[in-house]
Design an enzyme around this catalytic site. Structure first.
Site, PDB file in Angstrom:
ATOM      1  N   SER A   8       0.838  -1.198   0.000  1.00 23.89           N
ATOM      2  CA  SER A   8       0.000   0.000   0.000  1.00 23.89           C
ATOM      3  C   SER A   8       0.869   1.242   0.000  1.00 23.89           C
ATOM      4  CB  SER A   8      -0.908   0.009   1.233  1.00 23.89           C
ATOM      5  OG  SER A   8      -1.645   1.212   1.304  1.00 23.89           O
ATOM      6  N   HIS A   9       0.310   2.318  -0.498  1.00 23.72           N
ATOM      7  CA  HIS A   9       0.987   3.608  -0.452  1.00 23.72           C
ATOM      8  C   HIS A   9       1.027   4.164   0.964  1.00 23.72           C
ATOM      9  CE1 HIS A   9       0.612   3.401  -4.763  1.00 23.72           C
ATOM     10  NE2 HIS A   9       1.337   4.495  -4.874  1.00 23.72           N
ATOM     11  N   SER A  10       0.215   3.621   1.830  1.00 22.45           N
ATOM     12  CA  SER A  10       0.116   4.100   3.203  1.00 22.45           C
ATOM     13  C   SER A  10       0.464   2.983   4.179  1.00 22.45           C
ATOM     14  CB  SER A  10      -1.316   4.586   3.480  1.00 22.45           C
ATOM     15  OG  SER A  10      -1.546   4.734   4.859  1.00 22.45           O
ATOM     16  N   ASP A  67      -2.617  -1.678  -3.615  1.00 26.21           N
ATOM     17  CA  ASP A  67      -3.734  -0.738  -3.545  1.00 26.21           C
ATOM     18  C   ASP A  67      -3.930   0.132  -4.780  1.00 26.21           C
ATOM     19  OD1 ASP A  67      -1.542   0.962  -3.124  1.00 26.21           O
ATOM     20  OD2 ASP A  67      -2.326   1.825  -1.272  1.00 26.21           O
ATOM     21  N   SER A  70       0.506   2.373  -9.243  1.00 24.30           N
ATOM     22  CA  SER A  70       1.956   2.501  -9.096  1.00 24.30           C
ATOM     23  C   SER A  70       2.514   1.471  -8.116  1.00 24.30           C
ATOM     24  CB  SER A  70       2.356   3.919  -8.692  1.00 24.30           C
ATOM     25  OG  SER A  70       1.730   4.308  -7.497  1.00 24.30           O
TER      26      SER A  70
END
Length: 132
Positions: A8-10, A67, A70
Site C-alpha cells: 500500500s501507499h500508506s 492498492d 503505481s
C-alpha cells in the site's frame, strides 16, 4: 501454506489491512506488509517490497495485493529482480486490497494452493470487474 504480501501507499492502510486479515485466518500463515516509503511518507518503496519478497517463504506461494497502479508497477519491477524459480511462486491478485487480503487469509489458512487462493480472491470479490 500460501503467504500474503500487502502493498500500500500508506503504512497505516497496510497495517490495518494486515490486522483485519490476521483476525480472519484459521491457521498460521505469514502476512507481511510493505506500506509507505522508508521516510514514512505516502508512496511505495521498491527496496522494501523486494526485502519482504526475498525473506518470505515462497515454497507454497505468495499472493500479493496492491492498492493502486503505481504499487502494481513497483511490484512488477521488483518481481523481475527475483530468481525465476521464486518469480513463478509469486502472483498478484486482481482484487481490492482489503477484501482480497481477508479472503486470501481465510483461503490460504485452509490449506488451499496458490492457484486456488488466487482464484477465490478474484472470483469472490464483491468489486469484481464482471459485476459492472
Amino acid at each position: 501454506m500460501v503467504n500474503i504480501l500487502i502493498i500500500s501507499h500508506s503504512f497505516k492502510i497496510a497495517e490495518g489491512t494486515k490486522e483485519l486479515a490476521e483476525e480472519m485466518k484459521q491457521a498460521d500463515i505469514d502476512i507481511q506488509i510493505a506500506g509507505g516509503t522508508s521516510g514514512g511518507k505516502l508512496g511505495t518503496d521498491a527496496d522494501l517490497i523486494r526485502q519482504k519478497l526475498e525473506n518470505m517463504d515462497s515454497e507454497d506461494g505468495i499472493v500479493v495485493l496492491a492498492d493502486l497502479g503505481s504499487a502494481v508497477m513497483s511490484f512488477n519491477m521488483v518481481k523481475e529482480w527475483l530468481p525465476e524459480a521464486k518469480q513463478k511462486k509469486i502472483k498478484l491478485a486482481d482484487a481490492p486490497l482489503v477484501e482480497g487480503a481477508v479472503l486470501g487469509a481465510v483461503e490460504a489458512s485452509l490449506g488451499k494452493t496458490l492457484d486456488e487462493v488466487l482464484a477465490a480472491i478474484e472470483k469472490k470479490s464483491i468489486i469484481n470487474k464482471n459485476n459492472f
